[in-house]
Design an enzyme around this catalytic site. Structure first.
Site, PDB file in Angstrom:
ATOM      1  N   HIS A  34       5.836   4.426   0.134  1.00 38.96           N
ATOM      2  CA  HIS A  34       6.030   3.151  -0.547  1.00 38.96           C
ATOM      3  C   HIS A  34       5.149   3.131  -1.773  1.00 38.96           C
ATOM      4  O   HIS A  34       3.998   3.548  -1.730  1.00 38.96           O
ATOM      5  CB  HIS A  34       5.661   1.988   0.386  1.00 38.96           C
ATOM      6  CG  HIS A  34       6.146   0.666  -0.129  1.00 38.96           C
ATOM      7  ND1 HIS A  34       7.390   0.161   0.180  1.00 38.96           N
ATOM      8  CD2 HIS A  34       5.569  -0.237  -0.951  1.00 38.96           C
ATOM      9  CE1 HIS A  34       7.546  -1.008  -0.421  1.00 38.96           C
ATOM     10  NE2 HIS A  34       6.459  -1.270  -1.111  1.00 38.96           N
TER      11      HIS A  34
ATOM     12  N   ASP B 237       8.152 -11.788   4.764  1.00 38.68           N
ATOM     13  CA  ASP B 237       7.924 -11.077   3.497  1.00 38.68           C
ATOM     14  C   ASP B 237       9.130 -11.210   2.585  1.00 38.68           C
ATOM     15  O   ASP B 237       8.984 -11.355   1.374  1.00 38.68           O
ATOM     16  CB  ASP B 237       7.622  -9.591   3.723  1.00 38.68           C
ATOM     17  CG  ASP B 237       7.422  -8.892   2.388  1.00 38.68           C
ATOM     18  OD1 ASP B 237       6.486  -9.286   1.670  1.00 38.68           O
ATOM     19  OD2 ASP B 237       8.207  -8.010   2.027  1.00 38.68           O
TER      20      ASP B 237
ATOM     21  N   ARG C 187       6.921 -14.953  -4.761  1.00 32.78           N
ATOM     22  CA  ARG C 187       5.817 -14.458  -5.600  1.00 32.78           C
ATOM     23  C   ARG C 187       6.340 -13.941  -6.935  1.00 32.78           C
ATOM     24  O   ARG C 187       5.685 -14.084  -7.964  1.00 32.78           O
ATOM     25  CB  ARG C 187       5.068 -13.331  -4.862  1.00 32.78           C
ATOM     26  CG  ARG C 187       4.218 -13.856  -3.724  1.00 32.78           C
ATOM     27  CD  ARG C 187       3.744 -12.725  -2.834  1.00 32.78           C
ATOM     28  NE  ARG C 187       3.065 -11.692  -3.571  1.00 32.78           N
ATOM     29  CZ  ARG C 187       3.211 -10.369  -3.346  1.00 32.78           C
ATOM     30  NH1 ARG C 187       4.005  -9.936  -2.384  1.00 32.78           N
ATOM     31  NH2 ARG C 187       2.573  -9.497  -4.058  1.00 32.78           N
TER      32      ARG C 187
ATOM     33  N   SER D 218       2.333  -7.555   2.281  1.00 28.61           N
ATOM     34  CA  SER D 218       3.766  -7.434   2.006  1.00 28.61           C
ATOM     35  C   SER D 218       4.245  -6.019   2.332  1.00 28.61           C
ATOM     36  O   SER D 218       5.219  -5.811   3.065  1.00 28.61           O
ATOM     37  CB  SER D 218       4.009  -7.762   0.526  1.00 28.61           C
ATOM     38  OG  SER D 218       5.265  -7.315   0.101  1.00 28.61           O
TER      39      SER D 218
ATOM     40  N   LYS E 239       6.309  -4.741   6.235  1.00 25.15           N
ATOM     41  CA  LYS E 239       7.641  -4.095   6.258  1.00 25.15           C
ATOM     42  C   LYS E 239       7.546  -2.696   6.846  1.00 25.15           C
ATOM     43  O   LYS E 239       8.381  -2.279   7.634  1.00 25.15           O
ATOM     44  CB  LYS E 239       8.177  -3.952   4.822  1.00 25.15           C
ATOM     45  CG  LYS E 239       8.655  -5.242   4.224  1.00 25.15           C
ATOM     46  CD  LYS E 239       9.207  -5.007   2.838  1.00 25.15           C
ATOM     47  CE  LYS E 239       8.135  -4.680   1.836  1.00 25.15           C
ATOM     48  NZ  LYS E 239       8.065  -5.477   0.649  1.00 25.15           N
TER      49      LYS E 239
HETATM   50  N1  URA Z   1       5.686  -3.790  -3.090  1.00 18.64           N
HETATM   51  C1  URA Z   1       5.861  -4.667  -2.074  1.00 18.64           C
HETATM   52  O1  URA Z   1       6.619  -4.411  -1.133  1.00 18.64           O
HETATM   53  N2  URA Z   1       5.190  -5.804  -2.100  1.00 18.64           N
HETATM   54  C2  URA Z   1       4.334  -6.126  -3.091  1.00 18.64           C
HETATM   55  O2  URA Z   1       3.754  -7.161  -3.038  1.00 18.64           O
HETATM   56  C3  URA Z   1       4.164  -5.213  -4.160  1.00 18.64           C
HETATM   57  C4  URA Z   1       4.847  -4.030  -4.128  1.00 18.64           C
END
Ligand code: URA
Length: 426
Positions: free
Chosen positions: A84, A163, A170, A185, A189
């Site tokens: 990620h 989220d 956000r 966040s 996930k």
């Molecule tokens: N990626 C995400 O999943 N969440 C964030 O807040 C920033 C980048």
């Protein structure tokens, strides 16, 4: 579960206090179910943004976001590993990386997001491929993981729904660049997704949410700590985001560049980062295969074609073309010393690659092609950027955000040590 008044929770954080475990569990659950209104969560997100959270609060907030939904149990016969990114400009790495790591023998369940702030979203990019479908059921994800080895799709409705709501909120309330909010966040996930290993690409520089190396390092450590505490083998790479990754920034243009990489070409920085992240992922998965060799062999491209087709997309179809192209040229002879990632990211967003309000459509053909990279000799009048859009009215505001983003000097920019700056392990 105890019940609180949302205004009291907001006031506690606004005044710099610490949220209790019970307050966090309640507010995340109540927001997920609509009992805390969007405007109240906007205020709380801004209070968290301004006041921060301690490690215990971040851990509890992440736990509450995981508990807001289901956890996937990945039934696959290969090791599972994911990556990620904290978000950057021109960051299309997921596109070549997921099929590459799958072609090396791991299973990659890439549940991805849409654009956030000035950074592009993997799903928005892939949706520029005619027919490609982001929304898959859990059964479809499992089938594809077993048959192809890689899936890039939207998180299912039931996975970290807190989220899903907060991420979109956000994006439009200027509360993105906060370590507690980013860390919770991402990790909610990723932990709910159930992958055994996770590599985080934590960006630093003007185009990243964390502008300084210290902030990025703190975010990386927070992410690695949360992952490790939840039994996920987690590593983070700190990578440079001072200048856009590769040459393409936007949606369809980034897909085209990713395909070049998968076919053995593409910009050197995109190839370097893709291979570096693949090596970390394969190390966590316990697979000793050289990803550079697999990329060169064409096997990753074959996996890409199968992955796109499995989701209804036509990997050979022509990608959308912009209705209007505006060229930005060099003002003088010299050496291109900066192409500022933030300026280029905001410009691409204003051209239509990102969204101004939740749920807005994006323009698939919108974006920017960087025709020269820092360090290149340029001559007056030489095209440096191509601005792509379907709405020419957007060009003046895109140009305004590029003000000062390109600099030409008489000396070479100080060379950096490459794109990967640091590796952070538990
Ligand atoms: N990626 C995400 O999943 N969440 C964030 O807040 C920033 C980048």
């Amino acid at each position: 579960m105890s019940t609180f008044a949302a205004v009291d929770v907001i006031r506690t954080k606004r005044d710099g206090g610490r949220l209790s475990d019970e307050q966090i569990a309640w507010v995340v659950d109540a927001y997920t179910h609509g009992a805390v209104a969007e405007e109240q969560m906007s205020a709380l997100a801004m209070a968290i943004f301004l006041r921060g959270m301690d490690a215990g609060e971040i851990s509890r907030w992440t736990g509450a976001m995981i508990d807001s939904g289901e956890r996937l149990s990945l039934e696959v016969d290969r090791p599972t590993v994911d990556k990620h990114s904290t978000g950057g400009v021109g960051d299309k790495i997921t596109l070549p990386l997921a099929p590459l790591v799958a072609a090396c023998g791991a299973a990659v369940p890439q549940l991805s997001g849409r654009g956030l702030g000035h950074t592009g979203g993997t799903l928005d990019k892939l949706e520029s491929i005619p027919g490609w479908r982001a929304e898959l059921s859990t059964a479809e994800i499992m089938k594809q993981l077993n048959e192809v080895g890689a899936v890039i799709c939207a998180a299912t409705e039931g996975l970290a729904p807190a989220d899903r709501k907060l991420y979109a909120l956000r994006d439009v309330t200027s509360t993105v660049e906060s370590i507690p909010l980013i860390a919770s966040s991402i990790m909610s996930k990723k932990i709910a997704e159930g992958s055994a290993g996770l590599v985080l690409d934590v960006k630093t520089g003007s185009g990243a949410f964390m502008k300084t190396r210290e902030q990025a390092r703190e975010l990386a450590r927070t992410l690695v700590e949360i992952g490790t505490a939840h039994g996920v083998a987690t590593t983070a790479l700190l990578t440079d985001m001072g200048t856009p990754l590769g040459n393409a920034v936007g949606n369809a243009v980034e897909v085209a560049e990713s395909v070049e990489v998968l076919k053995g070409g593409g910009p050197a920085d995109v190839v370097e980062l893709t291979v570096a992240l693949a090596r970390e992922m394969l190390a966590l998965a316990g697979i000793s295969v050289d990803p550079a060799e697999v990329l060169a062999s064409g096997r990753a491209y074959e996996t890409w074609c199968r992955m796109i087709s499995a989701q209804g997309g036509d990997p050979e179809a022509a990608l959308p073309k912009p209705k209007h192209v505006h060229v930005v040229s060099a003002e003088r002879d010299g050496i291109l010393s900066t192409v500022d990632a933030y300026g280029v990211g905001v410009a691409a967003w204003r051209l239509g690659a990102g969204r101004a309000r939740r749920g807005d459509p994006v323009q698939y053909a919108a974006g920017i092609l960087c025709l020269a990279k820092p360090g290149a000799h340029v001559t007056a009048g030489q095209p440096l950027l191509e601005l792509h859009t379907d709405t020419p009215d957007a060009v003046p505001s895109a140009l305004a955000s590029l003000d000062g983003a390109l600099t030409i000097s008489d000396t070479f920019p100080t060379s950096t040590s490459g794109i990967v700056l640091e590796t952070i392990k538990p």
